[in-house]
Design a protein around this motif. Structure first.
Motif, PDB file in Angstrom:
ATOM      1  N   ASN A 170      62.005  76.075  30.767  1.00 57.53           N
ATOM      2  CA  ASN A 170      62.297  75.209  29.616  1.00 57.53           C
ATOM      3  C   ASN A 170      62.314  73.737  30.016  1.00 57.53           C
ATOM      4  OD1 ASN A 170      62.480  77.346  27.836  1.00 57.53           O
ATOM      5  ND2 ASN A 170      64.706  77.528  27.996  1.00 57.53           N
ATOM      6  N   TRP A 171      62.773  73.462  31.236  1.00 55.37           N
ATOM      7  CA  TRP A 171      62.784  72.080  31.736  1.00 55.37           C
ATOM      8  C   TRP A 171      61.355  71.551  31.852  1.00 55.37           C
ATOM      9  CZ3 TRP A 171      62.435  70.106  37.191  1.00 55.37           C
ATOM     10  CH2 TRP A 171      62.825  68.763  37.280  1.00 55.37           C
ATOM     11  N   HIS A 172      60.474  72.326  32.454  1.00 56.38           N
ATOM     12  CA  HIS A 172      59.072  71.915  32.555  1.00 56.38           C
ATOM     13  C   HIS A 172      58.436  71.807  31.166  1.00 56.38           C
ATOM     14  CE1 HIS A 172      59.114  71.948  36.808  1.00 56.38           C
ATOM     15  NE2 HIS A 172      58.999  73.252  37.001  1.00 56.38           N
ATOM     16  N   ARG A 173      58.791  72.726  30.277  1.00 52.36           N
ATOM     17  CA  ARG A 173      58.215  72.727  28.932  1.00 52.36           C
ATOM     18  C   ARG A 173      58.625  71.468  28.165  1.00 52.36           C
ATOM     19  NH1 ARG A 173      60.054  77.265  27.533  1.00 52.36           N
ATOM     20  NH2 ARG A 173      58.305  78.452  28.378  1.00 52.36           N
ATOM     21  N   ALA A 174      59.855  71.009  28.384  1.00 54.98           N
ATOM     22  CA  ALA A 174      60.317  69.789  27.713  1.00 54.98           C
ATOM     23  C   ALA A 174      59.466  68.590  28.117  1.00 54.98           C
ATOM     24  CB  ALA A 174      61.788  69.537  28.040  1.00 54.98           C
ATOM     25  N   ALA A 175      59.048  68.550  29.387  1.00 54.76           N
ATOM     26  CA  ALA A 175      58.176  67.458  29.836  1.00 54.76           C
ATOM     27  C   ALA A 175      56.802  67.564  29.187  1.00 54.76           C
ATOM     28  CB  ALA A 175      58.046  67.474  31.354  1.00 54.76           C
ATOM     29  N   GLU A 179      59.625  65.851  25.328  1.00 57.02           N
ATOM     30  CA  GLU A 179      60.968  65.899  24.736  1.00 57.02           C
ATOM     31  C   GLU A 179      61.949  65.314  25.750  1.00 57.02           C
ATOM     32  OE1 GLU A 179      61.367  70.036  23.855  1.00 57.02           O
ATOM     33  OE2 GLU A 179      60.209  69.893  21.994  1.00 57.02           O
ATOM     34  N   TYR A 183      64.878  67.150  28.370  1.00 53.73           N
ATOM     35  CA  TYR A 183      64.445  67.107  29.764  1.00 53.73           C
ATOM     36  C   TYR A 183      65.527  66.513  30.656  1.00 53.73           C
ATOM     37  CZ  TYR A 183      61.583  66.296  33.901  1.00 53.73           C
ATOM     38  OH  TYR A 183      61.097  66.300  35.191  1.00 53.73           O
ATOM     39  N   LYS A 208      64.692  58.164  34.729  1.00 57.48           N
ATOM     40  CA  LYS A 208      64.621  58.108  33.266  1.00 57.48           C
ATOM     41  C   LYS A 208      63.981  56.805  32.803  1.00 57.48           C
ATOM     42  CE  LYS A 208      67.523  58.992  29.213  1.00 57.48           C
ATOM     43  NZ  LYS A 208      68.912  59.319  28.759  1.00 57.48           N
ATOM     44  N   PHE A 215      57.247  59.450  27.931  1.00 56.69           N
ATOM     45  CA  PHE A 215      57.802  60.329  26.897  1.00 56.69           C
ATOM     46  C   PHE A 215      57.611  59.718  25.510  1.00 56.69           C
ATOM     47  CE2 PHE A 215      59.895  62.320  30.485  1.00 56.69           C
ATOM     48  CZ  PHE A 215      60.019  63.648  30.094  1.00 56.69           C
TER      49      PHE A 215
END
Length: 295
Positions: A170-175, A179, A183, A208, A215
């Motif tokens: 999910n962390w990789h998917r957020a990138a 999102e 992330y 960030k 992002f």
């Protein structure tokens, strides 16, 4: 000389095996104690405790601590006077140290009353090995308001691994979906991210700030996991992993550390590395040296 070395290795192996057996036996006693307490089985409870056992509780309101003592008679009376099925204590993890005669078990816990979370804290069990086996001689616990409590750490190793795999995915998917909030919420406040450039050794705020424009433009990065290995510490709260990734930079390797908090898993450290095939290494180094890249 070889015989002495072989004997030494044998003694070390036997000693380590005995330590593992002691830890397993101690954990079983603590688990049996919690189960008996939840089932209000005072007869079993008495067999697991030494008759001189001590009970201490530390109440902490965020500013000061108050220490209270309880006798074994009071403890048993409180268990017996509680309505059946009303209470349940749930251990979240175990940190066990054991010799051949003495052992300590540190464990975080959640406590439920009538199915609702009441409070949480830490337990510190102390046990000694009596002629009849391990017996609990001291229990000290802390108690916090439920606002400080966390969700339960999965205790089954396959369940723990499954939750962490899903978290990293999910962390990789957020990138890949750009999102930003999910992330960076997945990273601990003191997280470190090491990128592929020599200067990319970032704290979370630095990372960030660097990533913000990517992002906001909806063009972050996409990592597809080819292979991943995960390892856990004994207390179940820390994991480290390595990944082989398919990225826009080709095949990359990554190493990460994840910590379990009351808000779930968090990335504490992540290092990304570009791979160079061995047959191209000399050309790569020549190119790198010829460009005067600052390191």
């Amino acid at each position: 000389m070889k015989a002495k070395i072989a004997l030494l290795l044998l003694l070390i192996t036997v000693h380590l095996g005995a330590q593992d057996n002691n830890r397993n036996e101690v954990k079983t006693v603590v688990d049996d104690f919690i189960q008996a307490m939840n089932q209000q089985d005072t007869k079993t409870l008495l067999t697991l405790m030494d008759r001189n056992i001590g009970f201490m509780t530390v109440f902490f309101d965020g500013k000061k601590s108050i220490l209270a003592a309880e006798s074994v008679e009071m403890f048993i009376e409180n268990i017996e006077s509680t309505s059946p099925g009303m209470i349940k204590e749930e251990l979240l993890n175990y940190k066990i140290t054991a010799s051949d005669a003495l052992a300590t078990v540190w464990s975080e816990y959640n406590f439920y009353v009538s199915g609702s979370l009441s409070h949480c804290g830490e337990n510190a069990f102390q046990l000694y090995k009596s002629p009849k086996g391990w017996r609990i001689i001291q229990i000290t616990d802390t108690r916090y308001n439920k606002e400080k409590c966390r969700i339960k750490t999965p205790t089954d190793k396959y369940e723990r691994k499954a939750t962490l795999i899903k978290f990293i995915d999910n962390w990789h998917r957020a990138a890949s979906k750009a999102e930003m909030q999910p992330y960076f919420n997945a990273m601990s406040d003191d997280a470190i991210y090491v990128g592929t450039d020599p200067d990319e050794f970032w704290t979370k705020p630095q990372f960030k700030a660097w990533a913000k424009s990517y992002f906001e433009d909806g063009k972050a990065w996409h990592f597809e996991t080819i292979k991943r290995d995960i390892f856990f510490t004994d207390d179940e709260d820390l994991a480290w992993f390595n990944e082989k990734l398919n990225t826009s930079m080709g095949t990359c390797h990554a190493t990460g550390v994840a910590v379990y908090t009351r808000n779930g898993w968090k990335i504490k450290y992540y290092q990304l590395s570009v791979t160079v095939p061995n047959e191209l290494l000399e050309d790569f180094l020549e190119l790198k040296n010829s460009t005067n890249v600052k390191e």
